[in-house]
Structure formats: structure tokens, C-alpha cells
Design a protein around this motif. Structure first.
Motif, PDB file in Angstrom:
ATOM      1  N   ARG A 148      46.224  75.934  18.447  1.00 41.67           N
ATOM      2  CA  ARG A 148      45.543  77.203  18.214  1.00 41.67           C
ATOM      3  C   ARG A 148      46.501  78.397  18.321  1.00 41.67           C
ATOM      4  O   ARG A 148      46.192  79.431  18.888  1.00 41.67           O
ATOM      5  CB  ARG A 148      44.367  77.369  19.175  1.00 41.67           C
ATOM      6  N   GLY A 149      47.687  78.198  17.771  1.00 42.12           N
ATOM      7  CA  GLY A 149      48.677  79.266  17.758  1.00 42.12           C
ATOM      8  C   GLY A 149      49.435  79.445  19.054  1.00 42.12           C
ATOM      9  O   GLY A 149      50.241  80.369  19.174  1.00 42.12           O
ATOM     10  N   GLN A 150      49.219  78.566  20.023  1.00 37.37           N
ATOM     11  CA  GLN A 150      49.902  78.660  21.315  1.00 37.37           C
ATOM     12  C   GLN A 150      50.793  77.446  21.555  1.00 37.37           C
ATOM     13  O   GLN A 150      50.580  76.366  20.990  1.00 37.37           O
ATOM     14  CB  GLN A 150      48.871  78.748  22.451  1.00 37.37           C
ATOM     15  N   LEU A 151      51.795  77.631  22.409  1.00 32.21           N
ATOM     16  CA  LEU A 151      52.638  76.539  22.855  1.00 32.21           C
ATOM     17  C   LEU A 151      51.934  75.846  24.013  1.00 32.21           C
ATOM     18  O   LEU A 151      51.621  76.485  25.014  1.00 32.21           O
ATOM     19  CB  LEU A 151      54.006  77.074  23.287  1.00 32.21           C
ATOM     20  N   LEU A 152      51.678  74.552  23.875  1.00 28.00           N
ATOM     21  CA  LEU A 152      50.931  73.808  24.885  1.00 28.00           C
ATOM     22  C   LEU A 152      51.737  72.607  25.357  1.00 28.00           C
ATOM     23  O   LEU A 152      52.177  71.782  24.554  1.00 28.00           O
ATOM     24  CB  LEU A 152      49.589  73.331  24.317  1.00 28.00           C
ATOM     25  N   ILE A 153      51.940  72.523  26.679  1.00 27.34           N
ATOM     26  CA  ILE A 153      52.577  71.366  27.296  1.00 27.34           C
ATOM     27  C   ILE A 153      51.537  70.674  28.164  1.00 27.34           C
ATOM     28  O   ILE A 153      51.002  71.267  29.101  1.00 27.34           O
ATOM     29  CB  ILE A 153      53.788  71.769  28.171  1.00 27.34           C
ATOM     30  N   GLU A 154      51.240  69.426  27.838  1.00 26.41           N
ATOM     31  CA  GLU A 154      50.260  68.647  28.587  1.00 26.41           C
ATOM     32  C   GLU A 154      50.946  67.466  29.255  1.00 26.41           C
ATOM     33  O   GLU A 154      51.640  66.696  28.592  1.00 26.41           O
ATOM     34  CB  GLU A 154      49.148  68.141  27.665  1.00 26.41           C
ATOM     35  N   GLN A 172      51.018  78.856  26.575  1.00 28.74           N
ATOM     36  CA  GLN A 172      51.528  80.214  26.431  1.00 28.74           C
ATOM     37  C   GLN A 172      51.428  80.679  24.990  1.00 28.74           C
ATOM     38  O   GLN A 172      51.647  79.909  24.048  1.00 28.74           O
ATOM     39  CB  GLN A 172      52.998  80.292  26.876  1.00 28.74           C
ATOM     40  N   ASP A 173      51.114  81.957  24.844  1.00 26.71           N
ATOM     41  CA  ASP A 173      51.187  82.588  23.536  1.00 26.71           C
ATOM     42  C   ASP A 173      52.651  82.788  23.168  1.00 26.71           C
ATOM     43  O   ASP A 173      53.530  82.794  24.032  1.00 26.71           O
ATOM     44  CB  ASP A 173      50.497  83.952  23.546  1.00 26.71           C
ATOM     45  N   ILE A 174      52.879  82.951  21.889  1.00 32.88           N
ATOM     46  CA  ILE A 174      54.173  83.453  21.445  1.00 32.88           C
ATOM     47  C   ILE A 174      53.950  84.954  21.262  1.00 32.88           C
ATOM     48  O   ILE A 174      53.406  85.398  20.248  1.00 32.88           O
ATOM     49  CB  ILE A 174      54.624  82.798  20.127  1.00 32.88           C
ATOM     50  N   PRO A 175      54.279  85.758  22.276  1.00 35.55           N
ATOM     51  CA  PRO A 175      53.883  87.173  22.278  1.00 35.55           C
ATOM     52  C   PRO A 175      54.621  87.984  21.229  1.00 35.55           C
ATOM     53  O   PRO A 175      55.670  87.599  20.729  1.00 35.55           O
ATOM     54  CB  PRO A 175      54.270  87.645  23.683  1.00 35.55           C
ATOM     55  N   GLY A 176      54.054  89.148  20.936  1.00 37.81           N
ATOM     56  CA  GLY A 176      54.724  90.077  20.065  1.00 37.81           C
ATOM     57  C   GLY A 176      54.583  89.786  18.597  1.00 37.81           C
ATOM     58  O   GLY A 176      55.234  90.420  17.779  1.00 37.81           O
ATOM     59  N   MET A 177      53.751  88.816  18.237  1.00 39.15           N
ATOM     60  CA  MET A 177      53.590  88.483  16.833  1.00 39.15           C
ATOM     61  C   MET A 177      52.678  89.493  16.145  1.00 39.15           C
ATOM     62  O   MET A 177      51.624  89.845  16.673  1.00 39.15           O
ATOM     63  CB  MET A 177      52.986  87.097  16.694  1.00 39.15           C
ATOM     64  N   PRO A 178      53.094  89.969  14.980  1.00 40.50           N
ATOM     65  CA  PRO A 178      52.203  90.867  14.233  1.00 40.50           C
ATOM     66  C   PRO A 178      50.994  90.100  13.713  1.00 40.50           C
ATOM     67  O   PRO A 178      51.012  88.865  13.639  1.00 40.50           O
ATOM     68  CB  PRO A 178      53.095  91.352  13.084  1.00 40.50           C
ATOM     69  N   ASP A 179      49.959  90.822  13.358  1.00 42.52           N
ATOM     70  CA  ASP A 179      48.755  90.192  12.826  1.00 42.52           C
ATOM     71  C   ASP A 179      49.108  89.346  11.605  1.00 42.52           C
ATOM     72  O   ASP A 179      49.858  89.791  10.727  1.00 42.52           O
ATOM     73  CB  ASP A 179      47.721  91.247  12.430  1.00 42.52           C
ATOM     74  N   SER A 191      63.997  70.756  21.452  1.00 40.52           N
ATOM     75  CA  SER A 191      65.285  70.723  20.775  1.00 40.52           C
ATOM     76  C   SER A 191      66.380  71.151  21.736  1.00 40.52           C
ATOM     77  O   SER A 191      66.477  72.322  22.095  1.00 40.52           O
ATOM     78  CB  SER A 191      65.262  71.655  19.554  1.00 40.52           C
ATOM     79  N   GLY A 192      67.187  70.189  22.173  1.00 42.21           N
ATOM     80  CA  GLY A 192      68.293  70.512  23.059  1.00 42.21           C
ATOM     81  C   GLY A 192      67.822  71.125  24.356  1.00 42.21           C
ATOM     82  O   GLY A 192      67.115  70.504  25.134  1.00 42.21           O
ATOM     83  N   ALA A 193      68.193  72.394  24.578  1.00 38.79           N
ATOM     84  CA  ALA A 193      67.833  73.085  25.812  1.00 38.79           C
ATOM     85  C   ALA A 193      66.685  74.049  25.606  1.00 38.79           C
ATOM     86  O   ALA A 193      66.557  75.032  26.332  1.00 38.79           O
ATOM     87  CB  ALA A 193      69.044  73.825  26.366  1.00 38.79           C
ATOM     88  N   GLY A 194      65.841  73.771  24.620  1.00 47.23           N
ATOM     89  CA  GLY A 194      64.731  74.684  24.379  1.00 47.23           C
ATOM     90  C   GLY A 194      63.694  74.120  23.445  1.00 47.23           C
ATOM     91  O   GLY A 194      63.683  72.927  23.127  1.00 47.23           O
ATOM     92  N   PHE A 195      62.827  75.015  22.994  1.00 49.86           N
ATOM     93  CA  PHE A 195      61.752  74.661  22.075  1.00 49.86           C
ATOM     94  C   PHE A 195      62.063  75.243  20.701  1.00 49.86           C
ATOM     95  O   PHE A 195      62.353  76.434  20.569  1.00 49.86           O
ATOM     96  CB  PHE A 195      60.409  75.223  22.559  1.00 49.86           C
TER      97      PHE A 195
END
Length: 228
Positions: free
Chosen positions: A156-162, A190-197, A207-211
């Protein structure tokens, strides 16, 4: 990361409108010995777009644009290997930017996400594209280090770790009693903040040391810092 990516997009887009109409590429430079990223997003440049009929004399229109930056640094956190592609970028003197299509790919370091979770959270890559989670918490009156392995998805547009598995590192009876509490504490959304509409997260992988995140949108409006 509040307004983090939006600020990046607005900054890069502002640079875009200073260029001649057409394809414009911005390179931040690649440190010696570092291999530039290979974009996996599909550019909207393949779609033929036409200049708007109502373009004002004080507006600028870009048919296609593509931006690359090996590193993006902000007080809210860092991004690596950012690629932004789009088409139909229209700007006005008031700082309003509109894009018919915008696709973004970037890597969000683990520490950027972990820092927003807080409480000494540590994230790290494990096998099969999963992520490890380590967090010190107080459960049933005891300070425990919770370790978990989880899957990461765009939901739903969010980063989800379960979490798939949770280890409290304590006595068996405590593990049993506190397992539900611990599972909630290591479930990260978490949301990916700061995204325009009109732009939202569509895919995320470890991926490596991140997402590695992919974001996409149509009819995107971006306001630069000078826009009220």
C-alpha cells in the motif's frame, strides 16, 4: 526522512528547467573505483509526448528527462545511486513543476530506515533477499535484545518488514509469553516520506547495505521551496 525525497526531486527538477528542452542528464560524479548503478526502471522516454497546447510564454517544457546521482546527502538521511526518469516536465516561474510521468529508483541505506525506527535498531542483509533486525527493548520488565529475520515488501505504498522468526535470547517461558509483543516490535512499516501527490512505492528489495526502492507516478505535481 520527512520531505526528504520531495526535496531531492524538487532540487533536481529545478536544475532540469535550466536546460534546453529535450533529454537532460545530471551526473554527481562517481568516486574512483565505484561502479555506476545500472538503472532497472523503464524510462517513460519511450512514450511519445507532445508539448502542451496551452504552454505560456513564461513556462518551460521538457519532453524527456533523466537524472543520475551516486550520492544524495541530507540532514534527514542519505540516498545512494538515485536515478529519476520521466517525461512531460512543465515548469512555471512560480516554482510549480508538473510531470506527466515520473519514475524513481534509489537505494535507502539500512541506517536511514533504522534511525527512524529508533531504540538502537540495526538492520542488515541476510540470505534469500531477507533482512535481519536487531533491537533492544523492555518486555515484561526485562531488557532484551530481540533478533529477527523478516521479509520486505512494498505494501500500500509503504515499506513493510514482517518477521518470519523472532529470537528473544531469554528463557523459554519468557520467549513464549513475549513472542507476540516482540513480533510487533520488529514489524516495521514506514512511508517513503516527501513524495509528491501521484508518486508511490511500487517495489522494494534488499540490496547490499540497504533497500532498493522503485517509485512511480503520473500527473505528478512538485512544488519547489519557493512555491507557496
Amino acid at each position: 526522512m520527512k520531505n526528504f525525497l520531495l526535496g531531492i526531486i524538487a532540487t533536481l527538477a529545478t536544475l532540469l528547467v535550466m536546460a534546453t528542452v529535450g533529454v537532460f542528464a545530471l551526473g554527481s560524479g562517481t568516486p574512483e573505483g565505484r561502479v555506476p548503478p545500472t538503472p532497472t526502471i523503464t524510462s517513460s522516454a519511450a512514450t511519445v509526448v507532445k508539448p502542451p497546447d496551452d504552454l505560456a510564454n513564461d513556462e518551460t517544457w521538457l519532453r524527456d528527462f533523466e537524472l543520475h546521482s551516486a550520492d544524495v546527502v541530507s540532514p534527514q538521511g542519505d540516498l545512494d545511486d538515485l536515478v529519476a526518469k520521466g517525461s512531460g516536465m512543465r515548469s512555471s516561474p512560480g516554482g510549480l513543476l508538473r510531470a506527466q510521468r515520473l519514475d524513481i529508483e534509489a537505494r535507502i541505506p539500512f541506517q536511514t530506515v533504522a534511525g527512524k525506527v529508533g531504540q538502537g535498531t540495526r538492520l542488515y542483509a541476510v540470505d534469500a533477499g531477507r533482512v535481519g533486525i536487531e533491537r533492544t527493548v523492555t518486555i515484561l520488565g526485562q531488557d532484551l535484545t530481540v533478533r529477527a529475520i523478516g521479509t520486505v515488501v512494498a505494501d500500500r505504498g509503504q515499506l513493510l518488514i514482517e518477521p518470519e522468526s523472532v529470537d528473544l535470547g531469554g528463557p523459554a517461558f519468557l520467549d513464549s509469553a513475549a513472542s507476540a509483543i516482540a513480533r510487533n516490535l520488529v514489524t516495521i512499516r514506514q512511508d517513503i516520506p516527501g513524495m509528491p501527490d501521484g508518486v508511490e512505492l511500487t517495489e522494494v528489495t534488499v540490496s547490499g547495505a540497504g533497500f532498493r526502492v522503485l517509485l512511480a507516478g503520473t500527473d505528478v505535481t512538485i512544488k519547489t521551496s519557493g512555491t507557496q
